[in-house]
Design a protein around this motif. Structure first.
Motif, short mmCIF file in Angstrom:
data_model
loop_
_atom_site.label_atom_id
_atom_site.label_comp_id
_atom_site.label_asym_id
_atom_site.label_seq_id
_atom_site.Cartn_x
_atom_site.Cartn_y
_atom_site.Cartn_z
N LEU A 1 1.61 1.96 -3.45
CA LEU A 1 0.41 2.49 -4.09
C LEU A 1 0.26 3.98 -3.75
CD1 LEU A 1 -1.92 1.51 -5.88
CD2 LEU A 1 -3.20 0.99 -3.82
N ILE B 1 -5.07 -6.68 -1.90
CA ILE B 1 -5.35 -5.25 -1.96
C ILE B 1 -6.01 -4.96 -3.32
CG2 ILE B 1 -4.32 -2.94 -1.99
CD1 ILE B 1 -1.91 -4.30 -0.50
N TYR B 2 -7.11 -4.24 -3.25
CA TYR B 2 -7.81 -3.89 -4.49
C TYR B 2 -7.90 -2.37 -4.61
CZ TYR B 2 -9.49 -8.70 -4.93
OH TYR B 2 -9.56 -10.05 -5.08
N CYS B 3 -7.86 -1.92 -5.83
CA CYS B 3 -8.16 -0.50 -6.05
C CYS B 3 -9.08 -0.40 -7.27
CB CYS B 3 -6.91 0.33 -6.21
SG CYS B 3 -5.92 -0.09 -7.60
N THR C 1 0.84 -1.20 0.00
CA THR C 1 0.00 0.00 0.00
C THR C 1 0.88 1.26 0.00
OG1 THR C 1 -0.12 -0.15 2.39
CG2 THR C 1 -1.96 -1.08 1.16
N TYR D 1 -7.50 2.45 -1.78
CA TYR D 1 -7.44 1.00 -1.90
C TYR D 1 -8.24 0.37 -0.77
CZ TYR D 1 -4.13 1.51 1.90
OH TYR D 1 -3.56 1.87 3.09
#
Lengths: 254, 351
Positions: free
Chosen positions: B60, B97-99, B57, B90
């Motif tokens: 990200l 982990i998704y975004c 993250t 996210y």
């Protein structure tokens, strides 16, 4: 509202009213040149009708639509480059067989002709043609042969598998190039002009098509096959094919 | 009916397409469509892209900071993250982990199309311009400290030396095999040549002003680092950049090298294509002689041969033996063209 997603471009074309048919009967055998030219002009009408429906597509596809814009010119440039390299190597090491002797005999001339075609294509406003094609989102059928496309009450297509983003000129090129290489003595300049008239294209498109049709396609293909060694032909067979290629490529139209 | 074969189906099958996941982003999804390694979502707030992220993250956040900075600097043709209800970019969901990003419409850039190449090159220069000053930002500097692997500026010579050692190591492994396959044989036949290429690349960079350039902040950009044709979309002659997963901070010429390599490798290393790329790029963002020399050093590194060998001997890709073999054959086949290209580049730009 759910978005419309087509599996393939063919689904979209059928949605636009084009009929997918199993087979279209057509025989070239013993056809009179005058009749063939007439049929070709009719076929240009069918190609235009297809383009009218394919132009501007902006939907979603599960199977992506290939983008072949600029591909033929890039391939043709590459063939010249490879051929020039082969020719240098053969000249440096002496020809090993009759095929290589033919390459030495005709190679320079063929390379010059190829380069002239590429120059003529660029000088015909190649970049402008691509830009127009991009702005209108032009999509070609790819296989515009009489056995794949026909216009009767409907537009009928057997296979959509060669559809791609491309300049509409390329659909004319595919059709005429095959016939030129078969040695059919057609009035290519007139046919190209007819195609451009039907499609509403200007003189630069006509010049571009004539440049592409003049490229020594068969000779280059034969050399590619020899280089890649994929065909298990003996050198004599390669030589025969090369001599045939010289005839198939005929004279330059430039 | 779905009749297509998904190349990335194994990867896609690892996604959890739970409606609760979408509601964390305050979205109602009506439909999901797989495309490459992501899903397109048709939602009540428009079309979106769902992506499973395979890095931290913190990385990200680094990417998002760069993207937001670029956008605030008048370059909008770039992805935008959808915020969750908790204002995050996210969501951690069952160990993944998704975004979600806004969908960018357009068709993929095609490198056989000279107009696409020119448009993309100019847009890359604009993207780099918009990232100027980013590295002065305190918050971004902190993100860089947290993600040192994303800071490549000043590290290229070290990295090339490391890759040289790796290549030698792959050679020693391949040489040890009792039963060598076709890949091993072709690799061993050409490895020495590419080793020399790497050494040459390092020599050029060492003799260049590389380190001085790295000290000049205006020469540094937020580099995309993966300028494959499918990461560049074109819509009405406007160029959009996607997928900043590999974004790094480095000299601008890093991205230019990446772009040139990708745009010319399938077209006989056409020097004219390279001239056209540099002409368009420099019309927006000029490059000085020192940068061109560093670019020459970077282009001299045989990235393609190195990466296919690394992916094969370290099993980094799930490709079949045949795919690896065909790719290796292709890379070694264009050796002459590549050599001629580098020579022409050196002469033309006085490197």
């Amino acid at each position: 509202m759910a978005i419309i997603i087509y599996n393939g471009f063919s689904d979209y074309m059928m949605f636009k009213g084009i009929k997918n048919v199993d087979v279209i009967e057509f025989k070239y055998k013993n056809i009179d040149v005058g009749i063939l030219e007439k049929k070709l002009i009719e076929q240009f009408g069918a190609i235009y009708a297809f383009h009218e429906k394919s132009l501007g597509f902006n939907g979603y596809l599960r199977n992506r639509l290939n983008n072949n814009t600029g591909r033929v010119i890039e391939e043709y440039k590459l063939y010249i480059k490879k051929m020039a390299s082969d020719l240098n190597n053969i000249k440096r090491d002496e020809p090993k067989n009759s095929f290589e002797e033919l390459i030495v005999k005709y190679g320079d001339e063929v390379i010059n002709r190829g380069e002239e075609c590429i120059r003529a294509a660029y000088n015909s406003d190649y970049i402008g043609i691509i830009t127009r094609s991009m702005r209108r989102t032009e999509i070609c059928l790819g296989n515009t042969d009489f056995q794949n496309l026909r216009k009767s009450n409907f537009i009928e297509v057997v296979s959509f598998e060669d559809c791609s983003y491309n300049m509409v000129e390329m659909d004319c090129f595919c059709l005429l190039s095959k016939l030129k290489r078969k040695g059919v003595k057609l009035d290519f300049q007139r046919l190209v002009n007819e195609f451009c008239y039907i499609e509403g294209l200007d003189a630069s498109s006509s010049k571009f098509l004539i440049a592409l049709l003049s490229y020594p396609h068969e000779f280059m293909k034969c050399c590619n096959k020899y280089r890649e060694g994929k065909k298990e032909w003996h050198e004599g067979r390669f030589s025969e094919k090369l001599v045939k290629a010289l005839i198939q490529d005929g004279d330059s139209l430039l | 009916m779905l009749d297509v074969r998904y190349k990335d189906k194994n990867y896609l099958s690892e996604y959890d397409l739970d409606v609760n996941l979408f509601s964390e982003f305050d979205l109602k999804a009506y439909d999901v469509i797989p495309v490459r390694k992501v899903f397109i979502l048709n939602t009540d707030k428009g079309d979106k892209v769902l992506k499973k992220v395979s890095y931290s993250t913190s990385e990200l956040e680094f990417i998002n900071y760069g993207i937001e900075y670029i956008k605030n600097n008048n370059f909008n043709r770039i992805i935008e993250f959808q915020k969750t209800k908790n204002k995050l970019i996210y969501i951690s969901w069952k160990e993944d982990i998704y975004c979600i990003m806004n969908l960018v419409e357009g068709r993929e850039c095609e490198y056989s199309n000279p107009v696409d190449v020119m448009l993309a090159s100019k847009a890359l220069a604009e993207l780099h311009r918009a990232s100027e000053g980013l590295i002065y930002e305190e918050e971004f500097q902190q993100l860089l400290v947290m993600n040192p692997q994303r800071q490549l500026c000043g590290r290229v010579i070290k990295k090339f030396n490391k890759k040289l050692e790796e290549l030698k190591f792959f050679r020693s492994i391949a040489a040890l095999y009792e039963n060598k396959n076709e890949f091993d044989n072709i690799f061993l036949e050409h490895e020495k040549y590419y080793e020399e290429n790497i050494k040459q690349s390092i020599r050029i960079l060492e003799q260049s002003e590389y380190y001085n350039l790295c000290d000049e902040k205006e020469k540094i950009a937020f580099c995309h680092h993966d300028l494959a044709h499918h990461n560049i979309l074109i819509n009405k002659e406007q160029v959009y950049f996607l997928d900043f997963d590999y974004a790094v901070v480095d000299l601008k010429v890093h991205d230019i090298c990446n772009f040139i390599n990708k745009a010319i490798k399938n077209f006989g290393f056409d020097i004219e294509k390279c001239h056209s790329i540099l002409k368009e790029y420099t019309s927006v963002n000029p490059l000085d002689e020192r940068e061109l020399r560093v670019l020459y050093g970077m282009l001299s590194f045989p990235e393609d041969f190195y990466s296919v060998s690394r992916d094969y001997y370290t099993r980094q890709k799930q490709w079949s033996e045949e795919v690896f073999l065909n790719r290796l054959k292709k890379k070694v086949e264009y050796r002459e063209d590549r050599e001629a290209f580098l020579k022409a580049f050196k002469n033309h730009y006085n490197c």
